[in-house]
Design a protein around this motif. Structure first.
Motif, PDB file in Angstrom:
ATOM      1  N   GLY A   1      -0.457   5.112   7.265  1.00  0.00           N
ATOM      2  CA  GLY A   1      -0.714   4.758   8.236  1.00  0.00           C
ATOM      3  C   GLY A   1       0.561   4.559   9.758  1.00  0.00           C
ATOM      4  O   GLY A   1       1.034   4.959  10.825  1.00  0.00           O
TER       5      GLY A   1
ATOM      6  N   SER B   1      -2.986   1.115  13.079  1.00  0.00           N
ATOM      7  CA  SER B   1      -2.700   2.091  11.753  1.00  0.00           C
ATOM      8  C   SER B   1      -2.631   1.041  10.079  1.00  0.00           C
ATOM      9  O   SER B   1      -2.773   2.068   9.747  1.00  0.00           O
ATOM     10  CB  SER B   1      -1.443   2.760  12.274  1.00  0.00           C
TER      11      SER B   1
ATOM     12  N   GLU C   1      -6.134   1.183   9.363  1.00  0.00           N
ATOM     13  CA  GLU C   1      -6.119   2.629   9.062  1.00  0.00           C
ATOM     14  C   GLU C   1      -5.388   3.506   7.741  1.00  0.00           C
ATOM     15  O   GLU C   1      -6.227   3.304   7.203  1.00  0.00           O
ATOM     16  CB  GLU C   1      -5.518   3.168  10.421  1.00  0.00           C
ATOM     17  N   GLY C   2      -3.859   2.445   7.363  1.00  0.00           N
ATOM     18  CA  GLY C   2      -4.115   2.814   6.407  1.00  0.00           C
ATOM     19  C   GLY C   2      -4.366   1.974   5.280  1.00  0.00           C
ATOM     20  O   GLY C   2      -4.992   2.545   4.021  1.00  0.00           O
TER      21      GLY C   2
ATOM     22  N   VAL D   1      -4.473   4.630  15.090  1.00  0.00           N
ATOM     23  CA  VAL D   1      -2.633   3.884  15.393  1.00  0.00           C
ATOM     24  C   VAL D   1      -2.327   3.827  16.909  1.00  0.00           C
ATOM     25  O   VAL D   1      -2.925   4.050  17.618  1.00  0.00           O
ATOM     26  CB  VAL D   1      -1.355   6.030  14.562  1.00  0.00           C
TER      27      VAL D   1
ATOM     28  N   HIS E   1       4.634  -0.418   7.618  1.00  0.00           N
ATOM     29  CA  HIS E   1       3.230   0.243   6.545  1.00  0.00           C
ATOM     30  C   HIS E   1       3.520   0.093   5.609  1.00  0.00           C
ATOM     31  O   HIS E   1       4.628   0.227   4.529  1.00  0.00           O
ATOM     32  CB  HIS E   1       3.397   1.890   7.487  1.00  0.00           C
TER      33      HIS E   1
END
Lengths: 160, 280
Positions: free
Chosen positions: A86, B107, B110-111, B127, B263
């Motif tokens: 990400g 994000s 998303e990760g 993101v 992140h």
């Protein structure tokens, strides 16, 4: 007269032989562009272990990978995808498919969307997306966004 | 005269023999060359470089059903100890079913989608996702169309909805404005998904280095926002999940937990999943 006949026969044989040699060589060239799974696996593992990526890419299962790119299972034979945390736009994906044109088009569209997403979020990632590797090798569509794309391109030409 | 003719005939025959021999040699060379190329090509195919095969690193386990509970909860601190013992997804015995779950976020989510090892689940993540344009940002792809989160949500009923906002809103001048917009969004979600259990996930802290070097992404500001998110959850009678109790119990992320100070690395996305596995 007889000798002339022999000469004509030999000339025809010569032509036939040259035709076979040329056709044989061209067939060998076509075979050499076909890519095997082992070659793809080797390219992918060497790429992941290289210093080409700044992000830590992880293997993503088929379901997640297909969802990520908006591709259906029926459109492909296999997909190997490594995606990031990400923190970046970096990714490496190899898709085996009979319709390489369609998949390449979908992946190019994906990169355009990524570019829009990262323009306002992390603009430093945009140059990486713009210099992405997008190649068709045999039945494989290969896409890569990396910090050092030249490293990945070299591994691709060495392995595939 | 006849001798001359004989000589010229002999020379002619000799010349023709030479031409014939040259033609035969060319044919033989062509055949040998073709065979050689064919053999060389086969050898090249058979000889391959190091073959490390790519391993599938996602493995999934038994799935437990969970029952719905509409009461306000905090993350139980005893669960922190159990999740700390888990070093990777592969050591976990059970995973809660997320087939009927929806995750909405930025994000980091998303990760989480890509690296936690979660099986199933629907993800409306992109993101930079921000509450300020949640009504207009059409990023959810469905059947070839792009929709906003709220429009996409109308097509399917979910059992659980996990919301994760706040990181990209840390820069807003007024945190109360953020809460106001989050509240409005939750109300819209409740209207579209009346049966779903809604969870507000806390903003995960950043590293000390990131917090000290940035004027927006500071742990102090994250703490302030999380307090307000917790109050909002109570007000709207939805659940609050404090991810930091497990992921950053000291009030900041460890450097080894992240790739860029914000992140998470895979190990910590997996820990995040373990937290959600424990939530009832």
């Amino acid at each position: 007269m007889q000798f002339n006949k022999i000469k004509k026969l030999m000339s025809i044989l010569l032509c036939i032989t040259m035709i076979f040699v040329v056709v044989g060589c061209s067939k060998e060239e076509k075979k050499e562009t076909a890519v095997t799974k082992e070659q793809i696996d080797s390219f992918v593992s060497q790429s992941i272990e290289s210093d080409g990526f700044k992000d830590e890419l992880a293997f993503v299962d088929e379901e997640k990978a297909l969802d990520q790119y908006g591709i259906t299972k029926e459109e492909i034979e296999s997909i190997t995808a490594y995606l990031g945390t990400g923190a970046s736009a970096e990714e490496l994906v190899c898709i085996k498919t009979k319709d390489t044109d369609k998949i390449k088009s979908l992946m190019t569209q994906h990169l355009e969307e990524q570019k829009k997403n990262f323009e306002s979020y992390l603009p430093d990632e945009v140059p990486k997306i713009e210099s992405a590797l997008v190649e068709v090798k045999g039945d494989y569509v290969i896409v890569c966004v990396a910090d050092k794309i030249d490293t990945i391109k070299k591994l691709q030409s060495d392995n595939l | 005269m006849s001798r001359g003719r004989n000589r010229s005939r002999e020379q002619e025959v000799k010349r023709q023999k030479i031409i014939l021999c040259m033609i035969i040699m060319i044919i033989l060379v062509g055949l040998v060359g073709g065979i050689f190329l064919s053999v060389a090509s086969k050898e090249k195919k058979n000889h391959s470089s190091n073959k490390k095969t790519v391993e599938n690193k996602g493995e999934f386990y038994e799935i437990d059903d969970t029952s719905e509970d509409n009461s306000f909860i905090d993350q139980d601190s005893s669960q922190e100890e159990s999740t700390e013992e888990l070093t990777s997804q592969q050591e976990n015995d059970t995973q809660k079913s997320f087939e009927q779950s929806l995750f909405i976020g930025d994000s980091r989510v998303e990760g989480f989608k890509l690296q936690s090892g979660i099986k199933g689940g629907t993800f409306y993540t992109v993101v930079g996702l921000n509450l300020k344009d949640i009504d207009t940002n059409a990023f959810v792809k469905e059947n070839g169309e792009k929709k906003t989160v709220l429009a996409a949500m109308k097509n399917k009923q979910f059992q659980e909805i996990y919301l994760n906002f706040g990181l990209n809103e840390l820069g807003w001048v007024y945190e109360d404005k953020f809460i106001e917009q989050y509240d409005a969004f939750i109300k819209q979600v409740k209207e579209i998904q009346p049966e779903a259990t809604i969870y507000l996930q806390s903003i995960i802290y950043v590293t000390k280095k990131e917090s000290e070097s940035d004027s927006i992404f500071t742990n102090e500001r994250i703490r302030l926002y999380n307090d307000k998110i917790k109050e909002l959850a109570q007000k709207e009678q939805v659940k609050y999940i404090d991810l930091n109790e497990t992921l950053a119990p000291e009030g900041e992320l460890k450097e080894t937990a992240t790739i860029d100070g914000i992140h998470l690395v895979k190990e910590y996305y997996e820990k995040w999943l373990q937290v959600l596995n424990q939530v009832n």
